[in-house]
Design a protein around this motif. Structure first.
Motif, mmCIF file in Angstrom:
data_model
loop_
_atom_site.group_PDB
_atom_site.id
_atom_site.type_symbol
_atom_site.label_atom_id
_atom_site.label_comp_id
_atom_site.label_asym_id
_atom_site.label_seq_id
_atom_site.Cartn_x
_atom_site.Cartn_y
_atom_site.Cartn_z
ATOM 1 N N LEU A 192 -12.395 14.362 44.660
ATOM 2 C CA LEU A 192 -11.984 15.404 45.596
ATOM 3 C C LEU A 192 -10.466 15.525 45.654
ATOM 4 N N VAL A 193 -9.786 14.394 45.701
ATOM 5 C CA VAL A 193 -8.317 14.420 45.763
ATOM 6 C C VAL A 193 -7.739 15.115 44.538
ATOM 7 N N ALA A 194 -8.341 14.885 43.383
ATOM 8 C CA ALA A 194 -7.820 15.452 42.134
ATOM 9 C C ALA A 194 -8.090 16.942 41.997
ATOM 10 N N ASN A 195 -9.086 17.457 42.711
ATOM 11 C CA ASN A 195 -9.506 18.833 42.473
ATOM 12 C C ASN A 195 -9.357 19.777 43.660
ATOM 13 N N LEU A 196 -9.020 19.260 44.836
ATOM 14 C CA LEU A 196 -8.849 20.111 46.011
ATOM 15 C C LEU A 196 -7.367 20.270 46.336
ATOM 16 N N HIS A 197 -7.040 21.369 47.028
ATOM 17 C CA HIS A 197 -5.666 21.523 47.507
ATOM 18 C C HIS A 197 -5.582 21.266 49.007
ATOM 19 N N LYS A 198 -6.574 20.538 49.533
ATOM 20 C CA LYS A 198 -6.587 20.126 50.931
ATOM 21 C C LYS A 198 -6.720 18.601 51.010
ATOM 22 N N PRO A 199 -6.219 17.993 52.090
ATOM 23 C CA PRO A 199 -6.330 16.536 52.233
ATOM 24 C C PRO A 199 -7.783 16.078 52.292
ATOM 25 N N MET A 212 -9.145 0.292 49.562
ATOM 26 C CA MET A 212 -9.733 1.008 48.427
ATOM 27 C C MET A 212 -9.643 2.516 48.650
ATOM 28 N N LEU A 213 -9.920 2.960 49.887
ATOM 29 C CA LEU A 213 -9.839 4.389 50.198
ATOM 30 C C LEU A 213 -8.399 4.895 50.064
ATOM 31 N N ILE A 214 -7.452 4.081 50.522
ATOM 32 C CA ILE A 214 -6.039 4.453 50.401
ATOM 33 C C ILE A 214 -5.654 4.586 48.935
ATOM 34 N N ASP A 215 -6.037 3.613 48.130
ATOM 35 C CA ASP A 215 -5.705 3.630 46.699
ATOM 36 C C ASP A 215 -6.351 4.812 45.987
ATOM 37 N N ALA A 216 -7.513 5.248 46.480
ATOM 38 C CA ALA A 216 -8.210 6.379 45.862
ATOM 39 C C ALA A 216 -7.579 7.715 46.245
ATOM 40 N N GLY A 217 -6.714 7.710 47.272
ATOM 41 C CA GLY A 217 -6.017 8.935 47.647
ATOM 42 C C GLY A 217 -6.358 9.501 49.006
ATOM 43 N N ALA A 218 -7.138 8.783 49.806
ATOM 44 C CA ALA A 218 -7.480 9.285 51.139
ATOM 45 C C ALA A 218 -6.214 9.469 51.974
ATOM 46 N N ALA A 219 -6.186 10.569 52.744
ATOM 47 C CA ALA A 219 -5.004 10.880 53.558
ATOM 48 C C ALA A 219 -5.061 10.219 54.924
ATOM 49 N N ALA A 220 -6.247 9.829 55.377
ATOM 50 C CA ALA A 220 -6.435 9.161 56.662
ATOM 51 C C ALA A 220 -7.842 8.576 56.685
ATOM 52 N N VAL A 221 -8.048 7.591 57.554
ATOM 53 C CA VAL A 221 -9.370 6.978 57.698
ATOM 54 C C VAL A 221 -9.680 6.837 59.185
#
Length: 316
Positions: free
Chosen positions: A126-133, A153-162
Motif C-alpha cells: 500500500l505504501v508503495a502504490n498509494l499517494h495517501k498515508p 515491523m510496521l514502522i519499517d514497512a512504512g506505516a505513518a502511525a499505529v
C-alpha cells in the motif's frame, strides 16, 4: 455519526471496518443533495441482487479528514480496494485488531497479528502504490517485547502511525485496558513516531488516563456512541445528541437513511447507563420512518416541534 463526532470536537474520524473484497466491487456515485451540496457513495454491485444495492462507504465535504479502515488478509485485495477510494479519503488504515468471528475466520483483523510477514507485505504494498498515508490499528501482544517488535515491523514497512488497543486478543471487551503496558510500549518506540491509544474510554477522565501513557492521540469508539460530548468541552445530553444526529441525517440525505439512522440510534441507546437507554430502545425498535424516529427524540426532549420536516424525506 462521524459528522456529529466532528461537531462535538473530534479532529479525525475513521470509517467502520470495510472489507476490501466488497469495496473492490463498488461503483462510485456522486449524489446531489441540493443547496450546492453533494455526497459520494460507494455502492456495492452484486450481480443477481434485485434489492437496492447497499452503500458500503459514504462521505461528503464535511466528513474530512477521514481514514478508511480496511479489513483485509491480502496485499493484492487491499490494494485494489484502496486504489478505488483513495481520492475520497485522507489515509488508509489496516485493521489488525478485530476479534469478531467473521473477521478472524477470514484471516483478517486480529488473526493477522499471528502473521507478521503477511502484514508487512500488505503495508509495504500500500505504501508503495498509494499517494495517501497508510496506518495500522492493532492490539497488545502477549509481551511488551513482542508488541514493540510488531510495531517496529510496521514502522519499517512504512506505516505513518499505529493505533494500539490497550487490550489483548483474549481480553473481554469491558475488561480494564492495560494502560501500564501501553505506556511501556510507548516508551520503547521512537518518540517522533505517532502512537494512538485506544480502549476503555467512556469519559474525559478516561481520555486523560490514556494520554498519561505518553501516546500522541486518543481514539474513541463506543464511548462516542454513549456520549459524543466527551470529545469536546461542552456538555450535551443524550437526547440532544440524538436530535442533532437525526438533523445531520436529513441535511446530508445520508445513504440508506432510515436503516442506518435506526441502527445508530439503537447503538447510542445500547451504551446508555441506567434505564434511559433501555426505554428509548424499545421505542426506536418500533419506528418505521424518520418521522417516527424524530418524534421519539422530540418527545424525549419534551419539545413541541413539528416533525413534518422529516415526513417528506425520502431515504436515498
Amino acid at each position: 455519526m462521524r459528522l456529529l463526532a466532528r461537531e462535538r470536537g473530534a479532529g479525525l474520524a475513521f470509517t467502520d471496518e470495510i472489507i476490501d473484497l466488497k469495496l473492490s466491487h463498488t461503483t462510485r456515485r456522486v449524489v446531489d443533495i441540493g443547496g450546492g451540496l453533494s455526497r459520494v457513495d460507494y455502492v456495492f454491485d452484486k450481480e443477481g441482487n434485485d434489492e437496492a444495492p447497499p452503500v458500503l462507504f459514504s462521505t461528503c465535504v464535511a466528513d474530512r479528514p477521514i481514514v478508511l479502515q480496511l479489513g483485509t488478509s491480502s496485499a493484492q485485495t487491499a490494494l485494489a480496494a484502496a486504489l478505488k477510494v483513495q481520492d475520497d479519503v485522507d489515509a488508509v488504515d489496516i485493521n489488525l485488531g478485530c476479534c469478531k468471528h467473521f473477521s478472524v475466520q477470514g484471516g483478517m483483523g486480529s488473526e493477522l497479528l499471528r502473521k507478521p510477514s503477511v502484514v508487512q507485505e500488505i503495508v509495504r504494498t500500500l505504501v508503495a502504490n498509494l499517494h495517501k498515508p497508510v496506518t495500522c490499528k492493532m492490539r497488545l501482544l502477549d509481551t511488551i517485547t513482542t508488541t514493540v517488535e510488531f510495531v517496529q515491523m510496521l514502522i519499517d514497512a512504512g506505516a505513518a502511525a499505529v493505533t494500539i488497543h490497550a487490550r489483548r486478543v483474549e481480553d473481554k471487551p469491558n475488561s480494564d485496558p492495560r494502560l501500564g503496558e501501553l505506556a511501556q510500549v510507548r516508551k520503547l518506540i521512537k518518540t517522533d513516531f505517532p502512537i494512538v491509544g485506544n480502549g476503555g474510554v467512556w469519559s474525559r477522565d478516561d481520555i486523560s488516563r490514556v494520554q498519561a501513557t505518553g501516546v500522541n492521540s486518543v481514539m474513541i469508539a463506543r464511548g462516542v456512541l454513549r456520549n459524543a460530548s466527551l470529545l469536546g468541552k461542552q456538555d450535551f445530553s443524550f437526547n440532544d445528541n440524538c436530535k442533532r444526529f437525526l438533523e445531520l441525517c436529513v441535511q446530508w440525505r445520508a445513504a440508506d437513511t432510515l436503516k442506518n439512522a435506526k441502527y445508530t440510534l439503537l447503538q447510542m441507546c445500547r451504551y446508555q447507563p441506567g434505564k434511559q437507554g433501555a426505554s428509548t430502545t424499545q421505542t426506536v425498535v418500533k419506528c418505521k420512518s424518520l418521522q417516527d424516529l424524530w418524534c421519539v427524540v422530540r418527545d424525549a426532549l419534551a419539545e413541541k416541534k413539528n416533525a413534518s420536516a422529516f415526513a417528506g424525506h425520502n431515504p436515498v
